[in-house]
Design a protein around this motif. Structure first.
Motif, PDB file in Angstrom:
ATOM      1  N   ASP A   1      56.234  58.617 -18.529  1.00  0.00           N
ATOM      2  CA  ASP A   1      55.824  60.003 -18.297  1.00  0.00           C
ATOM      3  C   ASP A   1      56.755  60.994 -18.988  1.00  0.00           C
ATOM      4  OD1 ASP A   1      53.655  61.395 -17.202  1.00  0.00           O
ATOM      5  OD2 ASP A   1      54.855  62.168 -15.561  1.00  0.00           O
TER       6      ASP A   1
ATOM      7  N   ARG B   1      46.131  57.281 -16.987  1.00  0.00           N
ATOM      8  CA  ARG B   1      47.020  58.423 -16.808  1.00  0.00           C
ATOM      9  C   ARG B   1      48.262  58.026 -16.033  1.00  0.00           C
ATOM     10  NH1 ARG B   1      45.740  63.214 -12.719  1.00  0.00           N
ATOM     11  NH2 ARG B   1      47.907  63.547 -13.283  1.00  0.00           N
TER      12      ARG B   1
ATOM     13  N   GLY C   1      51.710  60.650 -14.814  1.00  0.00           N
ATOM     14  CA  GLY C   1      51.795  61.872 -14.032  1.00  0.00           C
ATOM     15  C   GLY C   1      51.097  63.009 -14.743  1.00  0.00           C
ATOM     16  N   SER C   2      51.731  63.513 -15.811  1.00  0.00           N
ATOM     17  CA  SER C   2      51.153  64.625 -16.563  1.00  0.00           C
ATOM     18  C   SER C   2      50.668  64.192 -17.944  1.00  0.00           C
ATOM     19  CB  SER C   2      52.198  65.738 -16.721  1.00  0.00           C
ATOM     20  OG  SER C   2      53.380  65.231 -17.315  1.00  0.00           O
ATOM     21  N   ARG C   3      50.670  62.901 -18.201  1.00  0.00           N
ATOM     22  CA  ARG C   3      50.227  62.391 -19.505  1.00  0.00           C
ATOM     23  C   ARG C   3      49.067  61.417 -19.309  1.00  0.00           C
ATOM     24  NH1 ARG C   3      54.367  63.719 -23.302  1.00  0.00           N
ATOM     25  NH2 ARG C   3      56.189  64.506 -22.176  1.00  0.00           N
TER      26      ARG C   3
ATOM     27  N   PRO D   1      52.158  67.632 -21.126  1.00  0.00           N
ATOM     28  CA  PRO D   1      52.540  68.913 -20.524  1.00  0.00           C
ATOM     29  C   PRO D   1      52.478  70.065 -21.524  1.00  0.00           C
ATOM     30  CG  PRO D   1      54.109  67.182 -19.965  1.00  0.00           C
ATOM     31  CD  PRO D   1      53.219  66.626 -21.027  1.00  0.00           C
TER      32      PRO D   1
ATOM     33  N   GLN E   1      46.098  69.728 -21.050  1.00  0.00           N
ATOM     34  CA  GLN E   1      46.852  69.498 -19.829  1.00  0.00           C
ATOM     35  C   GLN E   1      45.897  69.054 -18.710  1.00  0.00           C
ATOM     36  OE1 GLN E   1      47.588  72.630 -21.614  1.00  0.00           O
ATOM     37  NE2 GLN E   1      48.963  71.232 -22.661  1.00  0.00           N
TER      38      GLN E   1
ATOM     39  N   LEU F   1      47.134  70.345 -11.712  1.00  0.00           N
ATOM     40  CA  LEU F   1      48.175  69.894 -10.793  1.00  0.00           C
ATOM     41  C   LEU F   1      47.588  69.169  -9.596  1.00  0.00           C
ATOM     42  CD1 LEU F   1      50.504  73.039 -10.841  1.00  0.00           C
ATOM     43  CD2 LEU F   1      50.735  70.910 -12.142  1.00  0.00           C
TER      44      LEU F   1
ATOM     45  N   PRO G   1      49.025  63.195  -9.091  1.00  0.00           N
ATOM     46  CA  PRO G   1      48.930  62.002  -9.966  1.00  0.00           C
ATOM     47  C   PRO G   1      49.157  60.724  -9.181  1.00  0.00           C
ATOM     48  CG  PRO G   1      51.015  63.139 -10.290  1.00  0.00           C
ATOM     49  CD  PRO G   1      50.180  64.026  -9.415  1.00  0.00           C
TER      50      PRO G   1
END
Length: 225
Positions: A124, A174, A176-178, A192, A216, A219, A223
């Motif tokens: 991540d 996926r 967390g944010s990727r 991000p 992106q 939120l 995740p």
């Protein structure tokens, strides 16, 4: 005759003013009625310069659409495979772990650069990066573990990574944010805002309209763990 003419003129002026007043009243009434009708429908007029909404959750990562499966079926127990998980969706083979939030998918979408072998996300913190030939990154189990097929409409979670099978020959993974989505015709990477540690996405014209704007993920929901 002059007096009669003045009286006629006064009556004409009064009648014209009354008609204009009635027309104004009807116009205002119509505007108010239109506004009330639009409000009743829940439609709020927006200007052409209004800011676009925040990123929406792509259907590929809407976990409510997918049936969870037992992750242990996808984890190799062989010592040499170091506990990594492997899965297949159509032509794509993905591997998860053994480090938290590490995932890579092997294959070559039509929008990928020439000769790349797939893409990977590292903890991540970086990615998705294309994996070019000649690197030490290895796809597949050293022991020859055969990745089970993740059926369409299913999802599996291992090491903080969730992969889904949205459609035949489409895989989405996926952290967390990727995240990444592979299809035969195109790919899409998520990362991000302001991040530079990733490979680029194809030009918007190659992507479905719903995926052309945001790189992106929202939120919420949270995740995978």
């Amino acid at each position: 005759m002059v007096g009669v003419g003045r009286q006629h003129s006064a009556r004409y002026t009064h009648t014209s003013a009354t008609r204009r007043s009635r027309l104004r009243t009807r116009y205002v009434t119509a505007v108010i009625a239109s506004a009330l009708f639009v409000g009743a429908l829940g439609v709020v007029p927006t200007s052409a310069t209004a800011a676009p909404p925040g990123p929406t959750l792509p259907v590929e990562f809407d976990l409510s659409r997918y049936q969870p499966v037992d992750p242990e079926r996808y984890r190799s127990l062989a010592y040499a495979d170091n506990g990594r998980g492997f899965l297949r969706v159509g032509r794509w083979m993905c591997q998860i772990g053994p480090v938290y939030r590490y995932v890579g998918c092997q294959g070559h979408p039509a929008t990928a650069p020439p000769q790349v072998r797939g893409a990977a996300i590292s903890g991540d913190q970086q990615g998705p990066w294309w994996v070019p030939p000649g690197t030490t990154y290895r796809f597949g189990a050293p022991t020859g573990f055969r990745p089970p097929t993740l059926s369409v409409g299913s999802r599996v979670t291992l090491y903080g990574v969730t992969c889904t099978a949205p459609r035949r020959d489409t895989v989405a993974c996926r952290t967390g944010s990727r995240a990444l989505i592979f299809t035969p015709g195109w790919h899409k990477f998520f990362f991000p805002s302001g991040d530079s540690a990733h490979s680029p996405n194809p030009a918007p014209r190659y992507l479905p309209p719903r995926l052309q704007y945001w790189n992106q993920l929202p939120l919420n929901p949270a995740p995978p763990r």
